[in-house]
Write a protein that holds these residues in place. Structure first.
Motif, PDB file in Angstrom:
ATOM      1  N   HIS A 271      45.704  53.092  26.984  1.00 20.89           N
ATOM      2  CA  HIS A 271      45.231  52.668  25.655  1.00 20.89           C
ATOM      3  C   HIS A 271      43.711  52.623  25.606  1.00 20.89           C
ATOM      4  O   HIS A 271      43.082  53.077  24.652  1.00 20.89           O
ATOM      5  CB  HIS A 271      45.806  51.294  25.328  1.00 20.89           C
ATOM      6  N   VAL A 272      43.118  52.058  26.669  1.00 22.76           N
ATOM      7  CA  VAL A 272      41.658  51.929  26.694  1.00 22.76           C
ATOM      8  C   VAL A 272      40.971  53.288  26.761  1.00 22.76           C
ATOM      9  O   VAL A 272      39.929  53.507  26.151  1.00 22.76           O
ATOM     10  CB  VAL A 272      41.232  51.041  27.891  1.00 22.76           C
ATOM     11  N   THR A 273      41.578  54.229  27.493  1.00 21.74           N
ATOM     12  CA  THR A 273      40.930  55.527  27.676  1.00 21.74           C
ATOM     13  C   THR A 273      41.406  56.584  26.688  1.00 21.74           C
ATOM     14  O   THR A 273      40.912  57.710  26.709  1.00 21.74           O
ATOM     15  CB  THR A 273      41.194  56.048  29.100  1.00 21.74           C
TER      16      THR A 273
ATOM     17  N   ARG B  88      32.754  44.761  18.515  1.00 24.79           N
ATOM     18  CA  ARG B  88      33.000  43.304  18.472  1.00 24.79           C
ATOM     19  C   ARG B  88      32.918  42.712  19.869  1.00 24.79           C
ATOM     20  O   ARG B  88      32.302  41.649  20.077  1.00 24.79           O
ATOM     21  CB  ARG B  88      34.370  43.029  17.857  1.00 24.79           C
ATOM     22  N   ALA B  89      33.519  43.394  20.853  1.00 19.91           N
ATOM     23  CA  ALA B  89      33.534  42.877  22.216  1.00 19.91           C
ATOM     24  C   ALA B  89      32.127  42.809  22.794  1.00 19.91           C
ATOM     25  O   ALA B  89      31.760  41.817  23.440  1.00 19.91           O
ATOM     26  CB  ALA B  89      34.432  43.755  23.090  1.00 19.91           C
TER      27      ALA B  89
ATOM     28  N   LEU C 122      39.076  41.954  26.247  1.00 16.66           N
ATOM     29  CA  LEU C 122      37.758  42.011  25.645  1.00 16.66           C
ATOM     30  C   LEU C 122      36.804  42.841  26.506  1.00 16.66           C
ATOM     31  O   LEU C 122      36.030  43.662  26.006  1.00 16.66           O
ATOM     32  CB  LEU C 122      37.230  40.596  25.452  1.00 16.66           C
ATOM     33  N   VAL C 123      36.849  42.621  27.823  1.00 23.69           N
ATOM     34  CA  VAL C 123      36.001  43.386  28.746  1.00 23.69           C
ATOM     35  C   VAL C 123      36.340  44.867  28.697  1.00 23.69           C
ATOM     36  O   VAL C 123      35.440  45.723  28.718  1.00 23.69           O
ATOM     37  CB  VAL C 123      36.155  42.813  30.175  1.00 23.69           C
ATOM     38  N   HIS C 124      37.632  45.183  28.632  1.00 20.01           N
ATOM     39  CA  HIS C 124      38.040  46.580  28.526  1.00 20.01           C
ATOM     40  C   HIS C 124      37.602  47.168  27.180  1.00 20.01           C
ATOM     41  O   HIS C 124      37.148  48.316  27.126  1.00 20.01           O
ATOM     42  CB  HIS C 124      39.554  46.702  28.699  1.00 20.01           C
TER      43      HIS C 124
ATOM     44  N   ALA D  58      35.007  46.408  25.564  1.00 17.81           N
ATOM     45  CA  ALA D  58      33.559  46.637  25.678  1.00 17.81           C
ATOM     46  C   ALA D  58      33.218  47.760  26.643  1.00 17.81           C
ATOM     47  O   ALA D  58      32.037  48.101  26.819  1.00 17.81           O
ATOM     48  CB  ALA D  58      32.862  45.335  26.121  1.00 17.81           C
ATOM     49  N   GLU D  59      34.261  48.307  27.299  1.00 17.34           N
ATOM     50  CA  GLU D  59      34.116  49.425  28.238  1.00 17.34           C
ATOM     51  C   GLU D  59      33.213  49.065  29.416  1.00 17.34           C
ATOM     52  O   GLU D  59      32.426  49.874  29.898  1.00 17.34           O
ATOM     53  CB  GLU D  59      33.593  50.675  27.515  1.00 17.34           C
ATOM     54  N   LEU D  60      33.366  47.806  29.892  1.00 16.34           N
ATOM     55  CA  LEU D  60      32.591  47.354  31.054  1.00 16.34           C
ATOM     56  C   LEU D  60      33.323  47.614  32.361  1.00 16.34           C
ATOM     57  O   LEU D  60      32.745  47.488  33.440  1.00 16.34           O
ATOM     58  CB  LEU D  60      32.287  45.867  30.916  1.00 16.34           C
ATOM     59  N   VAL D  61      34.614  47.955  32.297  1.00 11.71           N
ATOM     60  CA  VAL D  61      35.369  48.329  33.493  1.00 11.71           C
ATOM     61  C   VAL D  61      36.208  49.554  33.161  1.00 11.71           C
ATOM     62  O   VAL D  61      36.452  49.861  31.992  1.00 11.71           O
ATOM     63  CB  VAL D  61      36.284  47.181  33.979  1.00 11.71           C
TER      64      VAL D  61
END
Length: 247
Positions: free
Chosen positions: A161-163, A179-180, A240-242, A244-247
């Motif tokens: 989902h994230v990618t 938003r994140a 939220l971190v995902h 924001a694409e931080l990991v």
């Protein structure tokens, strides 16, 4: 199937707040499932575990709030598909309470929409029906203690989902990312480190070792993150971190 509402070395940072405490005594569990055989099976399995206490069973999401008020569970095992109110709506209603129990979804359905809605609504875990009983028991203990738990299949879906690059999904992802990023920019550097570690799926012990904090300090930071970000559990921090694409 059912949804369960359950939940080092180096220098020690100053503790920014009081961490949540795990339940004293057995973890109190409420089972929510419209299948009487499923409820009976879960009650039999969980009832044989000294660390757990099944305090009630209900057959529909519409019965969850009264049952929680009557039995005060620590964790709710929640089914998704039920005739009057489904488990997703029940989870959303439950998490609006001032001091809600943890919710662990245990279901046959791992549809993306169900997974994401359940986790964004505040469920602390999402397990599939074929999860071995010993892992269900362990997961109840983890969410009761404030940890998160996901089936491997569900974890893969979240990564996809994230990618994912689908056009409508990408637009939604862009909005969530903005938003994140805005929310995470309001954190201190140390809070942000803890948030990113949660996003990587690290346990409190792993965060403690990596960031040279005591486990108690990690728990305090997690508690502070939930307050500052207005979230209900660490799964939502990870999402939220995902986003924001931080990991």
């Amino acid at each position: 199937m059912a949804t369960v509402a359950i939940v080092s070395g180096g220098h020690v940072d100053p503790v920014p707040g009081s961490p949540p405490e795990p339940p004293a005594g057995p973890v109190r569990v409420l089972i929510v499932d419209d299948d009487a055989l499923v409820r009976a099976g879960l009650s039999m399995i969980l009832g044989g575990v000294p660390e757990l206490l099944v305090v009630g069973e209900v057959a529909d999401g519409s019965e969850v709030l009264p049952a929680v008020a009557a039995h005060r569970p620590d964790v709710v095992l929640m089914d998704i598909r039920m005739p009057r109110m489904d488990g997703l709506a029940a989870t959303e209603a439950l998490r609006r309470l001032p001091h809600p129990p943890e919710v662990l979804v245990l279901t046959t359905f791992d549809v993306d929409e169900y997974v994401l809605r359940a986790l964004r609504a505040g469920a602390s875990g999402f397990l599939l029906k074929d999860t071995p009983p010993v892992e269900i028991v362990a997961s109840i203990g983890r969410v009761a203690a404030g940890e998160a738990t996901l089936s491997p299949t569900v974890t893969r879906k979240l990564i996809a989902h994230v990618t994912g690059a689908g056009t409508p999904a990408r637009r939604d992802a862009d909005l969530r990312r903005d938003r994140a990023v805005r929310l995470l920019d309001g954190l201190s550097a140390r809070e942000r480190e803890v948030a990113v570690a949660i996003g990587r799926g690290w346990s409190n012990a792993e965060i403690s070792a990596a960031l040279f904090m005591s486990v108690a300090t990690v728990k305090a930071y997690v508690s502070r993150l939930l307050t500052k970000l207005e979230l209900t559990n660490r799964v939502q921090v990870a999402l939220l971190v995902h986003d924001a694409e931080l990991v």
